[in-house]
Scaffold this active site. Sequence first.
Site, PDB file in Angstrom:
ATOM      1  N   HIS A 188       0.834  -1.194   0.000  1.00  0.00           N
ATOM      2  CA  HIS A 188       0.000   0.000   0.000  1.00  0.00           C
ATOM      3  C   HIS A 188       0.873   1.249   0.000  1.00  0.00           C
ATOM      4  O   HIS A 188       0.583   2.235  -0.696  1.00  0.00           O
ATOM      5  CB  HIS A 188      -0.933  -0.003   1.219  1.00  0.00           C
ATOM      6  CG  HIS A 188      -2.103   0.910   1.085  1.00  0.00           C
ATOM      7  ND1 HIS A 188      -2.222   2.076   1.802  1.00  0.00           N
ATOM      8  CD2 HIS A 188      -3.204   0.836   0.302  1.00  0.00           C
ATOM      9  CE1 HIS A 188      -3.357   2.680   1.479  1.00  0.00           C
ATOM     10  NE2 HIS A 188      -3.972   1.953   0.569  1.00  0.00           N
ATOM     11  N   HIS A 212      -4.738   6.550  -5.881  1.00  0.00           N
ATOM     12  CA  HIS A 212      -5.852   7.228  -5.225  1.00  0.00           C
ATOM     13  C   HIS A 212      -6.378   8.368  -6.092  1.00  0.00           C
ATOM     14  O   HIS A 212      -5.701   8.861  -6.980  1.00  0.00           O
ATOM     15  CB  HIS A 212      -5.437   7.765  -3.851  1.00  0.00           C
ATOM     16  CG  HIS A 212      -5.387   6.707  -2.805  1.00  0.00           C
ATOM     17  ND1 HIS A 212      -4.206   6.223  -2.279  1.00  0.00           N
ATOM     18  CD2 HIS A 212      -6.371   6.015  -2.181  1.00  0.00           C
ATOM     19  CE1 HIS A 212      -4.471   5.288  -1.378  1.00  0.00           C
ATOM     20  NE2 HIS A 212      -5.785   5.139  -1.308  1.00  0.00           N
ATOM     21  N   HIS A 268      -7.123  -1.855  -5.248  1.00  0.00           N
ATOM     22  CA  HIS A 268      -7.355  -2.410  -3.911  1.00  0.00           C
ATOM     23  C   HIS A 268      -7.977  -3.805  -3.986  1.00  0.00           C
ATOM     24  O   HIS A 268      -7.704  -4.654  -3.131  1.00  0.00           O
ATOM     25  CB  HIS A 268      -8.225  -1.475  -3.081  1.00  0.00           C
ATOM     26  CG  HIS A 268      -7.495  -0.254  -2.585  1.00  0.00           C
ATOM     27  ND1 HIS A 268      -7.405   0.901  -3.315  1.00  0.00           N
ATOM     28  CD2 HIS A 268      -6.797  -0.039  -1.435  1.00  0.00           C
ATOM     29  CE1 HIS A 268      -6.691   1.792  -2.634  1.00  0.00           C
ATOM     30  NE2 HIS A 268      -6.308   1.249  -1.499  1.00  0.00           N
ATOM     31  N   HIS A 327     -14.417   5.944   2.864  1.00  0.00           N
ATOM     32  CA  HIS A 327     -13.064   5.387   2.839  1.00  0.00           C
ATOM     33  C   HIS A 327     -12.078   6.249   3.616  1.00  0.00           C
ATOM     34  O   HIS A 327     -11.486   5.803   4.605  1.00  0.00           O
ATOM     35  CB  HIS A 327     -12.579   5.216   1.405  1.00  0.00           C
ATOM     36  CG  HIS A 327     -11.138   4.846   1.314  1.00  0.00           C
ATOM     37  ND1 HIS A 327     -10.141   5.764   1.027  1.00  0.00           N
ATOM     38  CD2 HIS A 327     -10.492   3.659   1.508  1.00  0.00           C
ATOM     39  CE1 HIS A 327      -8.969   5.165   1.038  1.00  0.00           C
ATOM     40  NE2 HIS A 327      -9.150   3.884   1.320  1.00  0.00           N
ATOM     41  N   HIS A 381     -10.569   5.661   7.605  1.00  0.00           N
ATOM     42  CA  HIS A 381      -9.127   5.571   7.846  1.00  0.00           C
ATOM     43  C   HIS A 381      -8.733   6.521   8.976  1.00  0.00           C
ATOM     44  O   HIS A 381      -7.989   6.155   9.897  1.00  0.00           O
ATOM     45  CB  HIS A 381      -8.352   5.943   6.575  1.00  0.00           C
ATOM     46  CG  HIS A 381      -8.016   4.781   5.695  1.00  0.00           C
ATOM     47  ND1 HIS A 381      -6.970   3.930   5.947  1.00  0.00           N
ATOM     48  CD2 HIS A 381      -8.599   4.332   4.554  1.00  0.00           C
ATOM     49  CE1 HIS A 381      -6.917   3.002   5.002  1.00  0.00           C
ATOM     50  NE2 HIS A 381      -7.897   3.228   4.138  1.00  0.00           N
ATOM     51  N   PHE A 427      -1.743   6.895   4.468  1.00  0.00           N
ATOM     52  CA  PHE A 427      -1.687   5.822   3.475  1.00  0.00           C
ATOM     53  C   PHE A 427      -0.413   4.997   3.563  1.00  0.00           C
ATOM     54  O   PHE A 427      -0.420   3.795   3.306  1.00  0.00           O
ATOM     55  CB  PHE A 427      -1.835   6.400   2.066  1.00  0.00           C
ATOM     56  CG  PHE A 427      -3.205   6.973   1.801  1.00  0.00           C
ATOM     57  CD1 PHE A 427      -4.346   6.342   2.262  1.00  0.00           C
ATOM     58  CD2 PHE A 427      -3.351   8.148   1.074  1.00  0.00           C
ATOM     59  CE1 PHE A 427      -5.604   6.863   2.020  1.00  0.00           C
ATOM     60  CE2 PHE A 427      -4.611   8.676   0.820  1.00  0.00           C
ATOM     61  CZ  PHE A 427      -5.732   8.040   1.300  1.00  0.00           C
ATOM     62  N   HIS A 469     -11.170  -2.675   3.661  1.00  0.00           N
ATOM     63  CA  HIS A 469     -11.171  -2.645   2.199  1.00  0.00           C
ATOM     64  C   HIS A 469     -12.027  -3.718   1.541  1.00  0.00           C
ATOM     65  O   HIS A 469     -12.571  -3.467   0.457  1.00  0.00           O
ATOM     66  CB  HIS A 469      -9.742  -2.633   1.667  1.00  0.00           C
ATOM     67  CG  HIS A 469      -9.250  -1.230   1.485  1.00  0.00           C
ATOM     68  ND1 HIS A 469      -9.579  -0.459   0.399  1.00  0.00           N
ATOM     69  CD2 HIS A 469      -8.508  -0.439   2.293  1.00  0.00           C
ATOM     70  CE1 HIS A 469      -9.053   0.742   0.532  1.00  0.00           C
ATOM     71  NE2 HIS A 469      -8.395   0.788   1.672  1.00  0.00           N
TER      72      HIS A 469
END
Length: 573
Positions: A155, A175, A184, A306, A310, A327, A340
Site C-alpha cells: 500500500h 488514489h 485495492h 473510505h 481511515h 496511506f 477494504h
Amino acid sequence: MERSKWILIITLAFLLATLPVTLRNLKSNLVIQCPYLGDVTNVILGKLEGWSLGNQLEVTEEKIGGIKALGPNLTTCHPSFGRDDLLVHCCPPAFETPVPYVDFLSPDPQSPVRVRRPAHLVDENYIAKYNKALSIMKSLPYDDPRSFARQANLHCLFCTGAYDQQNSNAPLSIHRTWLFFPWHRMMIYFHERIIGSLIGDDTFALPYWAWDIPEGMVIPDMYMNKNSSFFHTERDVSHFSPKIVDLNYAYERNLSPEEQLDTNLAFMYNQMVSGARKMELFMGCIYKAGEEGYCNAPGTVELAPHNTLHTWVGSNLNPGREDMGKFYSAARDPIFYAHHPNIDRLWEVWREIHQNQMDIKDPDWLDSFFFFYDENLKLVKVEVRDVLDITKLGYSYEQVDRPWMNKRPMPSVPPKLARQILKANENKLQLSSSNHVSSSDFRSHGRALDASLTVKVNRTRNHLTKSEKEEEEVIVVHGIEVKGDAYVKFDVYVNVADETIITPKFREFAGTFAHIPGGGEMMRRKTDLKLGVSELLEDLEADQDESIWITLLPRTASCSNVTIGGVRTEHIR
C-alpha cells in the site's frame, strides 16, 4: 557506376523508411516477461527509433499507438514521503534484480468459492483459524513477499508515488482516480489467498467490516482482543466499541448512538445513490499514462467513508493519526484488511444498483496493470480487466440488508419556506464580503476557506430537454489546494436556510471533501470535487431555478490552509 550509386541510395532510403516499423515489431518481440529487461529494451530501441525518425519528431506512446494504459516501472522504486516531514522506504529488497513474472490466470472454476462474511458475524473457529494464519504471516522474514510487513508496504509503494509509470518519469498513484477500486481489489485478492495458503485452507476468505449497516457500525470484537494478532496499538482508543463509527468523520461530535446511526445511513444514501449516479462520480476521474494524463478528482466512496474511516480508526496520539490515518502506514493495521473488503463489496453493490450499465469500456483502464506476488511466491502481472468479475476470481460476499437504500433525506426546512428565507437574505448579503460571493468573484489565486463560504452560482441549464435529463447536474469545486500535513474536511450544501442546524442527514447535503495528506507529489496537486446533485435539486424544488446558493462548511481547523479556485455547475453524461 552511376546506376549502382542510385540503386544504393534507393535501397538505403527504403531501409530508413521501414526502420521504425521494424523496430516496433522488434520491440514487441523483445519485451519478454521480465519487467526490468523490458524497460531496458524500450530505452535502447526508443533511442534507435528516435534516431531513425530524426530530431523533428518526438516518439511518444500516443504517436506509436495511442495507448495510455498505466503500469509501474519496477526499476524506479525510490524513497517517498509518507508525510511532508517524513521520508519512508517501502521498496522491496533487491528490487533492481530482474524478476520474471507470469500473466494472471483466474482460479479453477471448480475450486471452492471463498465467501467473505461480515466481521461481526464470524464464529470462534473462524477467528482462531484467521489468527493462526496472521501470526504465521507476521513471523515470516521481510525478504519473503508474503510476510505481513511486505504486504503492508504494498500500500505504501502504490500510494506514495514510490514507483514511476512505465515509459515515463511521472509518478504513479492509485488514489483519487478510477484505479482506486481495481487496485485495492487486486491487493486484497492476493492477500486473502496468501493467508489461506499459510494454513492450507483454500476456502479461507477475509471478513468485511460492514460499517454501512447498523449491526456493523462499531469496531468488530475480533479486532479488540489484545491477546490476538488482530489487535493494533496505533488506534484511537476513544473510538473502541461500543462507540458508533462516524462515516463522515471530521471531529468529535458526540452524537447519541441513535443520531449517529441515523446520520450514517442518510450519508450512505448520498454517497452510494443520489450522489453517485454517473461512473466518474463514483469511480473517480479518468487517469491516463503520462504526466498530462493525471487527474485529481476522487469518487464519492473514496472520499468518504473510505478516507473518513481511515482517519477515524487511526491514533489521535500520532501526528498523522497513524497507522490507519496515513496511506503509507494504513495497511500495518489488520483492520485495513476488513475495511477494504467492504469498500470492494460496495463497488459490487453500486454495479448491481446500476445493473452493470456503467461499467467502464475504455481499453486504457482495462489494460492498466500491476504486479503482485501470489501464494506460490510467483510475481503476477494482473490487468484491471482480469478482476472485474468476482465470480471468476472465486469469491463472493455474504449478503446483508442495505437499510441506507431507503434513507433518502428530507430537507431541513420546507423548500418553499427555504426559498423565501434565501430571497429575503439575498438582499441583505454583501456579495463582496469575505464569506458570501458570486461564482465570478474568485481571485486568480483562489479564496481561503478559513470560514464558511457561500457562493451564488448561475446554473448552466435550468430547463432541460428530454435527452438532457439523462445527464447529471454536477457541482464542481475546482482548484482545491491544501497546504500543510493535517487532515482536511469540509462539507458542501445547497440552498441552506440555517447553517446552525444543518448536517449530512438533511437533503441540502451535497457531499464532502475529506483529504488525507501525504502520498507524494501527485497527492499535493490541486484537486477538483465533483458532486452529483440532480436528485437533490429536485427534492429542494430548485431544479428550475436559474441559480443556487452553494455553501462550503469547514469541518476541521486545517481548512484555514485550504484555498478554493472556484465553484460552478456542469452536466455530465
